[in-house]
Design an enzyme around this catalytic site. Structure first.
Site: not given
Length: 191
Positions: A7, A68, A150-151
């Site tokens: 990452t 992912d 999207y937290d």
């Protein structure tokens, strides 16, 4: 033990490093000199995680793991799914992604959703996968300043706050990534 985590997302790296035992040192892609975009072209969350891990082994020769994640919203036929990071376009813009999601859900009463993370571990020539799922719902507006992605619009089942409103420690106990990482850690601790 040193493991490469495939990452460049520093938030994700910090989140996972806080979960792994101290005897496991995580290296980022930057740490190993990998600056290219690793392909994610399989069309599934699991396939993309495996593809990234296999790419690193083939091109860099490191034991590694890749993940992912997909956000699947029931009333949107499981969108954004494998395209979660690129929902609003190729720039991986979290705010644009959330805005598009909230717009698409504007007239929907069913806001059930779940996050799914798959981790693919390539270690000593073997490939293993670990899956974590967190069920919840999409809020009607953004709430909270913590976390990433999207937290601010995802509220886990049994919670009245979004991921962006709870501490990293709380999130790691219940999140999709936290569950998958715990399975990874349990496996590594048995070695």
């Amino acid at each position: 033990m040193k493991l490469v985590f495939a990452t460049n997302n520093l938030n994700k790296l910090k989140e996972v490093q806080s979960l792994v035992p101290k005897h496991i040192q995580l290296l980022s892609l930057k740490d190993i000199g990998c600056y290219e975009e690793i392909p994610e072209t399989t069309g599934t969350v699991e396939g993309n995680a495996k593809q990234k891990a296999e790419y690193l082994v083939k091109h860099y020769g490191y034991d590694c793991f890749a993940d992912d994640t997909g956000l699947e919203v029931e009333s949107l036929n499981d969108e954004p799914g494998v395209d979660t990071a690129f929902y609003a376009g190729p720039k991986r813009d979290a705010n644009a992604n959330m805005d598009k999601l909230l717009f698409n859900l504007k007239k929907e009463s069913n806001r059930k959703a779940h996050f799914k993370t798959v981790i693919a571990l390539h270690l000593n020539g073997e490939l293993k996968t670990f899956t974590g799922i967190c069920k919840g719902e999409i809020t009607k507006e953004k709430n909270g300043e913590k976390g990433f992605g999207y937290d601010p619009v995802f509220k886990a089942e049994g919670f009245n706050k979004t991921f962006a409103e709870i501490s990293l420690e709380e999130k790691n106990k219940i999140s999709h990534r936290g569950k998958a990482v715990q399975q990874l850690i349990d496996f590594l601790n048995k070695l």
